[in-house]
Write an enzyme that holds these catalytic residues in place. Structure first.
Site, PDB file in Angstrom:
ATOM      1  CG  ASN A   9      -1.755   1.243   1.337  1.00 23.42           C
ATOM      2  OD1 ASN A   9      -1.792   2.049   0.410  1.00 23.42           O
ATOM      3  ND2 ASN A   9      -2.432   1.416   2.462  1.00 23.42           N
ATOM      4  CD1 TRP A  10       3.569   1.045  -2.822  1.00 22.32           C
ATOM      5  CD2 TRP A  10       3.522   2.174  -4.759  1.00 22.32           C
ATOM      6  NE1 TRP A  10       4.280   0.326  -3.737  1.00 22.32           N
ATOM      7  CE2 TRP A  10       4.268   0.987  -4.932  1.00 22.32           C
ATOM      8  CE3 TRP A  10       3.361   3.041  -5.846  1.00 22.32           C
ATOM      9  CZ2 TRP A  10       4.854   0.659  -6.160  1.00 22.32           C
ATOM     10  CZ3 TRP A  10       3.929   2.721  -7.059  1.00 22.32           C
ATOM     11  CH2 TRP A  10       4.669   1.531  -7.206  1.00 22.32           C
ATOM     12  CE  LYS A  11      -0.226   3.336   4.746  1.00 20.34           C
ATOM     13  NZ  LYS A  11      -0.140   3.524   6.193  1.00 20.34           N
ATOM     14  CG  HIS A  94      -5.883   1.849   4.959  1.00 16.85           C
ATOM     15  ND1 HIS A  94      -5.508   2.833   5.831  1.00 16.85           N
ATOM     16  CD2 HIS A  94      -4.832   0.991   4.868  1.00 16.85           C
ATOM     17  CE1 HIS A  94      -4.263   2.585   6.239  1.00 16.85           C
ATOM     18  NE2 HIS A  94      -3.836   1.480   5.664  1.00 16.85           N
ATOM     19  CD  GLU A  96      -3.188   5.564   6.485  1.00 14.76           C
ATOM     20  OE1 GLU A  96      -3.082   5.603   5.249  1.00 14.76           O
ATOM     21  OE2 GLU A  96      -2.317   5.048   7.230  1.00 14.76           O
ATOM     22  CD  GLU A 166      -3.205  -2.213   7.462  1.00 18.41           C
ATOM     23  OE1 GLU A 166      -2.051  -2.374   7.073  1.00 18.41           O
ATOM     24  OE2 GLU A 166      -3.906  -1.243   7.121  1.00 18.41           O
ATOM     25  N   GLY A 172       2.567   2.844  10.801  1.00 16.15           N
ATOM     26  CA  GLY A 172       3.485   3.970  10.617  1.00 16.15           C
ATOM     27  C   GLY A 172       4.179   4.425  11.888  1.00 16.15           C
ATOM     28  CB  SER A 213       5.409  -1.021  12.205  1.00 13.37           C
ATOM     29  OG  SER A 213       4.951   0.296  12.462  1.00 13.37           O
ATOM     30  N   GLY A 234       2.987  -0.840   4.308  1.00 13.35           N
ATOM     31  CA  GLY A 234       2.994   0.574   3.946  1.00 13.35           C
ATOM     32  C   GLY A 234       4.399   1.055   3.665  1.00 13.35           C
ATOM     33  N   GLY A 235       5.002   1.715   4.633  1.00 11.62           N
ATOM     34  CA  GLY A 235       6.297   2.370   4.453  1.00 11.62           C
ATOM     35  C   GLY A 235       7.372   1.514   3.786  1.00 11.62           C
TER      36      GLY A 235
END
Ligand code: 13P
Length: 258
Positions: A9-11, A94, A96, A166, A172, A213, A234-235
């Site tokens: 997930n590159w967001k 998600h 977010e 999640e 994050g 994470s 993610g990151g």
């Protein structure tokens, strides 16, 4: 045996040019790891470029969200038909989206139905926040999200979905859940709820990811757990070497346990 699935997930990261560079840096290595299903979820604007670069490689593409209507006066949204042209997956619900953009279990449910009706695989995200976790409300909250988000699916439809657990406090923050805690919620809450809704046999087929994470140095802790079938990353998915390492470790750990 459930096929492991790792999704990136590159967001809201990567222009089209940056997305191309990132995919080019990982596609060769990922192609050699076909025992793990691998899904890249760039921003909408980069979907087409990414889809072109991975065509014929076995690597899949997904959107990070979509609306449930096929077309119409819904400024700013994209439809299942538009996603379907470019990808096979769509992340839905998600945290977010829930936190900043008004997503609810009810809108998640409409989107999940729409995704399945159009042959897309929804990756449905659930998870509690820190206050809920500390208050001991995780089990009830996550189970409720699963029940409401997936209400009305047939067992045949439920089989095809992926659920991502999640915990919001782990996203994050560099503070992941432990493998055993994630396994306990994924098996004892998410899969148990799926079993009550769709039957145990169906629940045993549904892939459930952990997210929050996830890094190259902790992925083994998660995918070595029996209930955890992969990760939503993610990151660490923004760095080619890190994402490839996560997929490679998953292939080694899950391959070794077969
Ligand atoms: P991080 O891996 O950056 O914690 O993000 C997790 C996530 O939200 C993936 O959807």
């Amino acid at each position: 045996m459930r096929t492991p699935n790792i999704a990136a997930n590159w967001k809201m990261h990567k222009t089209v040019a940056e997305a191309r560079t990132l995919v080019q840096a990982m596609v060769g290595d990922l192609q050699g790891l076909q025992e793990v299903e691998c899904v890249l979820c760039p921003p909408f604007t980069a979907l087409q470029a990414v889809a072109e670069l991975v065509r014929g490689t076995g690597i899949a593409v997904g959107a990070q969200d979509m609306y449930w209507e096929e077309q119409g006066a819904f400024t700013g949204e994209i439809s299942p038909l538009m996603v379907k042209e470019l990808g096979q997956y769509v992340i839905i619900g998600h945290s977010e989206r829930r936190q900043y953009f008004g997503e609810t279990d009810e809108t998640v449910n409409r989107k999940v139905h729409a995704a399945l009706a159009h042959g897309l695989i929804p990756i449905v995200a659930v998870g509690e926040n820190l206050a809920q976790n500390e208050a001991g409300e995780t089990e009830a909250f996550v189970s409720g999200q699963v029940r409401r988000g997936l209400a009305g699916l047939s067992p045949e439809q439920a089989r095809r979905i992926i659920v991502a657990y999640e915990p919001i406090w782990a996203i994050g923050t560099g503070r992941p859940a432990t493998g055993t805690d994630a396994n306990r919620i994924i098996g004892g809450v998410v899969r148990a709820t799926l079993g009550e809704m769709f039957g145990r046999d169906v629940a045993e087929e549904i892939r459930i990811q952990y997210g929050g994470s996830v890094k190259p140095d902790n992925i083994a802790e998660f995918v070595s757990q029996p209930e955890i079938d992969g990760a939503l990353v993610g990151g660490a998915s923004l760095k080619a070497a890190d994402f490839v390492a996560i997929v490679r470790t998953t292939a080694e750990v899950k391959g070794g346990s077969r």
